[in-house]
Structure formats: C-alpha cells, structure tokens
Design an enzyme around this catalytic site. Structure first.
Site, PDB file in Angstrom:
ATOM      1  N   ASP A 425       7.153   6.637   2.620  1.00 55.46           N
ATOM      2  CA  ASP A 425       5.850   5.963   2.653  1.00 55.46           C
ATOM      3  C   ASP A 425       5.900   4.771   1.691  1.00 55.46           C
ATOM      4  OD1 ASP A 425       3.170   5.586   3.213  1.00 55.46           O
ATOM      5  OD2 ASP A 425       2.460   7.121   1.818  1.00 55.46           O
ATOM      6  N   GLU A 428       6.507  -1.034   2.061  1.00 53.24           N
ATOM      7  CA  GLU A 428       6.326  -2.416   2.595  1.00 53.24           C
ATOM      8  C   GLU A 428       6.936  -3.476   1.700  1.00 53.24           C
ATOM      9  OE1 GLU A 428       3.833  -0.085   2.226  1.00 53.24           O
ATOM     10  OE2 GLU A 428       4.098   0.496   4.311  1.00 53.24           O
ATOM     11  N   ASP A 558      -2.489   4.514   7.715  1.00 59.11           N
ATOM     12  CA  ASP A 558      -3.769   5.056   7.248  1.00 59.11           C
ATOM     13  C   ASP A 558      -4.916   4.633   8.156  1.00 59.11           C
ATOM     14  OD1 ASP A 558      -2.110   5.923   5.276  1.00 59.11           O
ATOM     15  OD2 ASP A 558      -2.925   4.652   3.690  1.00 59.11           O
TER      16      ASP A 558
END
Ligand SMILES: *[C@@H]1O[C@H](CO)[C@@H](O)[C@H](O)[C@H]1NC(C)=O
Ligand SMILES: *[C@@H]1O[C@H](CO)[C@@H](O)[C@H](O)[C@H]1NC(C)=O
Ligand SMILES: *[C@@H]1O[C@H](CO)[C@@H](O)[C@H](O)[C@H]1NC(C)=O
Length: 877
Positions: A425, A428, A558
């Site tokens: 997770d 980015e 999300d």
C-alpha cells in the site's frame, strides 16, 4: 480564476515552430522507417526551447502495431527500463519483421511541416493516429496531438474515478501522476498512470494508442471530440498504435506490448475479508469464525497496519497481536484450507539515536548498511519523509541491493508467520510531508504514535534549492485538479518524494515517480516466489503502471460507502482489465464511512463477480462483515455461493488473460461492439463473453432496467427466468438478496459444486452449463485446470467444449500429467433444448437424463461416465 486565464493565454501564444523531416530511409530488415527532424529556426514553446534536431522512427512491430519513437540524438534522455515496462511484443518472435506492405495499417507523412498519419489499410478513412504540426519537444515539455473522429467515444486513460461513467468526457483532462488520493474523490488523478486509450467508433470498430512514458503527463480530450493532446514533462515520444479492429483486439494488442497479466494462484479467487481498525488478533479470529458460522465462503483473512508494532514494517504489536498467536492463527487458517495476507508499506522508520524503543530495528539497520534508500537532491543522504511509522526512508527499487534487502526482510518476517501473499500500500509514494529536504528536529514528539495526529507532518522541511528544475517544471500538469481541469493544480512534489530526489544510477524521481508502485510490486512478487519455494505469488498493490499486471494485482483504493462509489467501481475494474491487470476489484461495502445493510447487500452482488473480491473497511467505521446483517449474509451466500460454483470458469478466464490478453471483466461494448446501444452502458458488466451481471445500484430499488444485447439469456440462479432480446432494456425483479446474472445463449461454462473455501470447491464434481443458441448455431466454452499454484506450469488441462443441437464434444489437450483432485464430470445441463429427448448417450453408451418440457432443459447425469481430463462425446435426440 486568474491562474486559469493565465494558463489559457499561454496556450494561445504563437504555436511553436514545426519540424521538417529529412533523410528518410526504410530498413526492410527491421521493417523500420527512420528520418531526422529539424526545427525551422531557434524555436521555443511556452515552457522551453525546442530541440533543434530530433530522430524519428516508425517500426512495424506486428501486423497491427506500429511503434513510433521520437528521441534526441544529441542529448541523453530518460527512458523506462525494459524490466519495468516491456517494449514488446512479448510473445511474437521478433526475428521475422513484417513489412509495411503486409501490415494492416498504412503510414504516410508530410515532410514540411512534419506530420504523420497511421490509418487502417482495410478502410483508409479510419485514422488510427494523426500527429499534426503542433508538436513541441523541449527538455521539460513535450506536446503533440492526434486527430480523433468526433463521432467516436474515448475509453481508458487512468487511473481516475470517473463521475460521469466509463467514457472519457469531451473537454476533460486526464493527469498521470501517481498520488495517494482516495478513489472516493472523483475526476482527479489517483494512484496510477496508464496512458493507454481505446477509440470506439459508432460502427463498433476500435483502435487505440499507448504512450510509453513515465513522466508527469496531461492528456486532454477536446470539447469537440476531434483531438487528443499529450503534454509530458520529460522522457521521449515512444508511441504504440493498435489498429484493432475490435475492442478486444485493441486490448490484446496493447497487452502484447506491456505483457499479459500474471496467472494468479487459484486460492486468490476466493473471497477476502479485511479491515483497518481491528484492536487485537481476537477480533480477526472472531471474524473468520463469524463467516464460518454464517456459512459464507471465506478464503483469505487479511490484516491492515493494526498488527504492526508502532506501524513498523515486519514487526508485530506483541501486546495486541502477539507474533506467536499470529503464527498459530495462520497455521489454523492453513489447516482449514484458508490463507493469510498482511499489509506492508514502503516507508522504513528512520531510527533516531535517542529512541530506545527503536534500536536494533533490522529493516532500518540493514537498509543503511546496504545503502538502499532513495537519496535527497544532493544524492548523499537518504531522503527523509513521513508516513505511518513517523520519519521514514524509502527503498530505492533501482538500487542493485534492493531485491536482496527486501527479500531478506520478507523472509525473516515470513519465518514468524507464514503469510501467503503481500499487500503493498502507500506506494505512489505517499508522504505526509512535502519538501526537498526534511529532518526530524523533535524526536521526542515526532512520531506521535497517535492515529489522529500521525498524518500531520512533524518534520522540518525546507526547499534548499528553490529554482530546482525537477521540483519546479514550468509546465504544471493538472496534479490534484478536479473535473475538466477545475481548481488550481498542486506542485508535483505535493505529499510525495520530491522530484529532485535521486535514485541509483543518477536517476531523478522526476522521471521515475510513476514507476514506484509497480517496481515495489515486482520486487515483492519475486521475493515471495523465492520464499515460498516457487509457489505463485499474490501481491496486491495500490499504485501501478503499464506492465504491472505481469507481476501483481490491484484494488481500486480508498473508495467510500456510497452508491456512486459502487457504480464507479464497475468502470474502474473494467478499465484495469484493459490496462492488463486482470486481478482487480474494489473494496466491497465501501472503505470510507459507515456502510449499511442495503448498500452492503448490493455491493457483494457486484463484488462477488469481480476478479478480486474483498470486503475492506476503514478505521473507526461501523463493522461491515457480511454476517452482521441477515439480508447481507443471505445476499453473500447466494452471490459468493455462485462465485464458488463458477470458479473453474473464472480461473479459465484468468488463464486466457495470461495466455493472450483476453479480458476477464468487460464492458458490454467489448463483446457487442456492433450494437451501439452498448457503447454507453457501464452499470452492467460481463465476465468473459458468457456471463452478464446486471446489478441493482440504487437505494430501495427492487428491480433493475437492464440492457440485453440481441439473443437469449438465461438467469443462472433460476433457469425459469429467460430473456429473449432484440437488443432492448428489460425490467428484472431483484429482491435485496438477489442479483441478476445471465448466461448468453452460445456459451458453455464449467462449474463445480462450490463450498466455503476454494480447497473445498476444488474437491467437488464438475458440471457443465450449456446454453444452446438454436438451429445452425454452435455454443463454445473452455476449461483450463492446473494445480493452481505452480509458477512454471508443467502439468495442465485445456478442454475445448463445443455444443450444438443434439451433440456436445469435449476435447482435452493435456500438457504433462495433471490429475485434478476430483476429475469427475457428473452432470451436464443443457438450456434451450426445444424437442423432447428420448435417448442420450456418452461415447455410445446410454446415460440417464431428465427433460424438463416446460423449461426446455435437458439434464444429463454422467456419474462415473465422464471426466474433465478425457475426451467424450455426448449425443441426445
Ligand atoms: C550493497 O550492500 C553492501 C552491504 O551488504 C554494501 O557493501 C554495498 O556497497 C552495497 N552496494 C551498493 C551498490 O551500494
Ligand atoms: C468419481 O466417480 C467415481 C465413480 O462414480 C467414484 O468412485 C469416485 O469416488 C469419484 N471421485 C471423487 C473424488 O469423488
Ligand atoms: C470417449 O471416446 C474417446 C475417443 O473414442 C476416448 O478417447 C475417451 O477416452 C472416451 N471417454 C470416455 C469417458 O470413455
């Protein structure tokens, strides 16, 4: 407002000077056209000086695919490594170049001003790509446009949650700059960059293009739908065009370049339960029992960052998630045929010498010793950012030690509790601070170790080089903008590693930013295969880039518990299938906010038919495991119950994606492009070309208006519900616990009896569901099987199943010696048998059958007479 007007003025400035093409040559041995381009005079664009000379080449890669490269002969430019994004073709032998005469496209150009055009040879009015003279190429700004057919629709270009549905809306900009922004925020750039699109013409033919460029990028679709403009912050023009002509052809041609999706472990097609905010291990244990007690299928238990000690990777909170108990829990899961997947974040705590609590943290010590962290702009010190653990350093996936480092950390941690997959997770990369150089000046209070304050930056960050060209490119991409470019963009450094930061080999974050997630996923996948003895990896990653599907899966990030998020999940999942990531799904019931009974019931009715099927919920939100409400439990028993029955079909689709780029989850227009009604449909979807899912996506609705392309469609939950369509909308009843899934006449799917785990379902007998399509029409299906976990598959079965009025042939191609746990094919159900049946035989010997005269269904019992690993022929009359 002022900023917007200013940007418009800049765009209206005199067009940059155009280029002239010189010295054209065709090299037939490589089927490549080359030329040089020179700009007429010292030309500038609003963001820099154009290079005076460029190199142009066009190669015929396959009969349908051209590769166009425009590079700078006199200056070294950044290009994406082949190891991250293949440059293709990945399966065709490159030794036999196809001449342009044999290709299905034509290439023409004009020399002065330089323009080029790629058109469909079979219909030259179809323009695949047309570069016009408005072309700039400077150090930090590359701009070019293609003309588009204004009657066509545009799809693809991600990652974005599109509020208006699947189509890329005219007048909109898609910005590609990976960032940690919730999928619940619509119409803005999210976790990934996928510069690939499909142009669908009103007659159903399709073509597309892919820009192989990882720099910050804006792609703008003109209001009048007649042009598409690319504006990149760097790199080169490395453009691929795909002639189609069908939508599925375009997707397969694209994946032929960037690689086909990895074959996923069979177990990962089971249902996954996760949440953020379990207070202790017992809650997770209780959830697993909750599913069992409610007889709802569950294969994989997940843990989010709750299990970590102070949010440090590779540690357990010994008070609430004692490692010995986690280990016992995982053993228990394994003995029940279930699996365990924990989260790992990329930020490694940067240990301060004053912290007793963090001394001896191996992930930090080893990382420093092996020098694997991303460096700041000076290239000396590891860059410091902040994520959940507090101040962190980020592994540099370009570093030659990174794979060993990460594998060792995962291996040591795997020795404690034998997790089966990994969830990566925040990659980015997410950073709670912004700045060129950050330091932890207050180690006593930073980190706070509190969930509510930890996301606020507690580091001291300064921009030591204000004019740094990487951190402040003149052209601002639409990072953080809303729909149609609304709102002011944020600098590219906002809450991530600054663009000036340095990677191994002199690379700048500026060029490689968009690759971080995919590179982490690849290293993690390789590590897992090494650790788990050649068993297939399962890695779920939030960030992605073209080539990602070769290694890992994706969830849409999300989202929120809203009807709109549920609708948009269908679009994002179908888009990612096109992007070459077959294993994709959205958080079922919604991640952010309190979900509720009705939404959750309707969501599992969608999510049960997405390739990746996981319920996930955020910290502090109301519990939403399916067994918490009776109706939701019932909806999941039905929807997931059906999923577990059709697993052989679903796994076969995953295999077909891996073997040749077939799409698993699809838009209707990808199967029925000639039916223009399908072009606007994005609230229904298909699995392969056989199953149509028509969910309810509205509060209080107990029916759904669903579109059915021309043909006969049978409800697979209740064969008495049949839709005969001429291509029309049909109102279907849908009680809260009921989802409409129809099989298309003309298709055959393989099923098993289902179960509460994939292990259980794999042990049951097989059956076939055959939907006949009338006189003179043939139904098709396939069944692929292997052990479900080998990386190098040596033993497998692929059956071709062909059915028509009165007969069905099942022919098996065996590779190696695969023997299924249970190969018994115990029954065949045939829908659409018009005449009463008097006799039925398999391989010439009579078998028992039942004919339902009212529903026209023939059910043939084959107990002990047919197997999925042997040919047989079935006749009825
Ligand atoms: C890799 O790690 C070793 C220590 O294990 C270190 O000596 C070496 O310098 C590192 N390699 C690079 C390229 O930094
Ligand atoms: C398969 O069918 C045969 C014959 O009916 C039976 O003897 C055998 O037990 C079955 N195998 C399994 C794994 O159920
Ligand atoms: C059916 O016949 C084919 C070809 O004659 C043979 O290969 C196959 O083993 C037979 N299958 C069964 C289940 O008897």
């Amino acid at each position: 407002m002022w900023a917007r007007l200013c940007a418009l003025t800049l765009l209206l400035a005199p067009a940059s000077a155009s280029y002239t093409l010189q010295d054209p040559t065709w090299d037939s041995s490589s089927s490549t056209f080359s030329a040089s381009l020179s700009s007429s005079s010292a030309s500038t664009n609003p963001y820099g000086d154009d290079f005076a000379s460029l190199s142009f080449s066009l190669s015929v890669l396959t009969s349908e695919t051209a590769r166009i490269r425009i590079t700078t002969p006199d200056a070294e430019r950044y290009e994406i490594p082949e190891s991250v994004t293949p440059s293709g073709p990945v399966t065709l032998p490159s030794s036999q170049p196809i001449s342009i005469d044999d290709a299905s496209f034509d290439f023409t150009y004009t020399s002065s001003p330089f323009t080029f055009k790629i058109s469909d040879k079979s219909d030259p009015s179809v323009i695949v790509f047309e570069l016009n003279e408005d072309f700039s190429f400077s150090d930090q700004y590359i701009k070019f446009s293609t003309s588009m057919n204004s009657e066509s629709k545009l799809f693809g270009l991600g990652e974005k949650s599109r509020s208006n549905g699947a189509e890329v809306p005219p007048g909109s900009k898609t910005t590609m700059w990976a960032r940690d922004m919730a999928a619940a925020v619509f119409d803005t750039n999210l976790y990934a960059s996928h510069p690939f699109y499909v142009e669908l013409s009103s007659d159903g033919s399709a073509h597309g293009s892919f820009l192989r460029n990882s720099n910050g990028l804006d792609v703008t679709y003109s209001e009048s739908r007649d042009s598409l403009t690319f504006e990149a912050l760097g790199g080169i023009v490395d453009l691929y065009t795909f002639v189609g002509p069908s939508p599925t052809d375009v997707a397969a041609q694209y994946q032929q370049i960037v690689g086909f999706p990895r074959l996923q472990p069979y177990w990962s097609l089971g249902f996954h339960q996760c949440r953020y905010g379990y207070e202790n291990l017992q809650e997770a244990i209780d959830v697993v029992s909750g599913y069992k007690d409610a007889s709802i299928p569950l294969d994989i238990a997940w843990l989010d960052i709750d299990y970590m000690n102070l949010w440090l990777d590779f540690t357990y909170d010994e008070a609430n998630f004692p490692s010995s108990k986690v280990s016992a829990f995982v053993d228990e899961l394994h003995s029940n045929g279930q699996k365990f997947v924990p989260i790992v974040d990329p930020g490694i705590l940067a240990v301060d010498s004053s912290w007793d609590w963090a001394q001896g943290y191996d992930a930090y010590d080893k990382g420093m010793e092996m020098d694997v962290f991303v460096k700041d702009l000076n290239g000396e010190k590891p860059y410091m950012g902040q994520v959940w653990p507090g101040p962190v350093h980020f592994p540099d996936w370009f570093h030659p030690n990174a794979t060993d480092y990460w594998t060792e950390q995962l291996k040591n941690w795997h020795d404690i509790a034998a997790f089966d997959g990994v969830w990566v997770d925040m990659n980015e990369v997410s950073n709670f601070c912004t700045g060129q150089v950050c330091e932890n000046d207050s180690p006593d209070t930073c980190p706070t170790h509190q969930v509510d304050t930890q996301t606020q930056c507690c580091l001291s960050c300064v921009d030591v080089d204000q004019g740094n060209k990487f951190d402040n490119p003149k052209f601002m991409i639409g990072n953080d903008e809303g729909i149609n470019g609304g709102g002011n963009p944020s600098p590219i450094n906002f809450k991530t590693i600054p663009a000036s930061a340095k990677h191994y080999g002199g690379l700048s974050q500026y060029d490689v930013h968009n690759l971080h997630g995919t590179m982490e996923a690849k290293v993690t996948s390789d590590a897992m295969e090494a650790i788990r003895d050649g068993k297939r990896s399962f890695v779920l990653s939030r960030s992605s880039f073209p080539g990602h599907g070769n290694h890992a899966s994706h969830w849409t990030g999300d989202n929120a518990a809203t009807w709109d998020d549920l609708k948009r999940s269908i679009v994002t999942v179908n888009d990612f299938a096109m992007f070459g990531i077959s294993m994709v799904g959205a958080d079922i019931c919604g991640f952010i906010g309190d979900s509720w009974e009705e939404l959750c019931a309707r969501w599992i009715e969608v999510g049960a038919f997405h390739p990746f099927s996981r319920n996930h919920n955020t910290y502090g939100a109301a519990p939403q495991e399916f067994y918490r409400w009776d109706t939701v439990a019932e909806a999941s028993r039905r929807a997931l119950g059906m999923r577990y029955k059709i697993l052989p079909f679903l796994y076969t689709l995953m295999y077909k994606a891996n073997a040749g780029g077939d799409l698993v989850s699809r838009y209707l227009w990808q199967n029925f492009p000639q039916d223009a009604e399908t072009h606007g449909i994005d609230e229904q979807f298909m699995l392969g070309d056989a199953l149509l899912i028509s969910p309810v996506l509205e509060e209080a609705a107990r029916s759904v208006e669903a579109y059915f392309p021309q043909g006969t469609w049978y409800n697979i939950f209740d064969f008495s519900k049949v839709v005969q369509s001429e291509g029309e909308k049909v109102a279907l009843n849908a009680e809260l616990e009921e989802v409409n899934v129809h099989i298309r006449a003309g298709s055959i799917i393989a099923m098993q009896e289902g179960g509460l785990t994939t292990v259980e379902s794999r042990g049951t007998d097989f059956s076939l569901l055959v939907a006949l399509c009338g006189e003179g029409c043939t139904s098709f299906g396939e069944l692929y099987l292997d052990d479900g976990e080998s990386v190098q598959v040596e033993d497998s079965i692929l059956a071709d199943i062909v059915g028509s009025a009165g007969e069905l042939a099942f022919s098996v191609t065996k590779t190696g010696t695969y023997e299924p746990e249970n190969a018994n094919l115990s029954s065949v159900k045939i829908l659409g048998v018009d005449q009463p049946v008097g006799a039925c035989e398999v391989n010439g010997s009579a078998v028992e059958f039942d004919y339902d005269n009212e529903l026209k269904i023939l059910t043939i019992s084959l107990e002990g007479k047919a197997r999925v690993d042997e040919d047989f022929e079935l006749l009825w009359k």
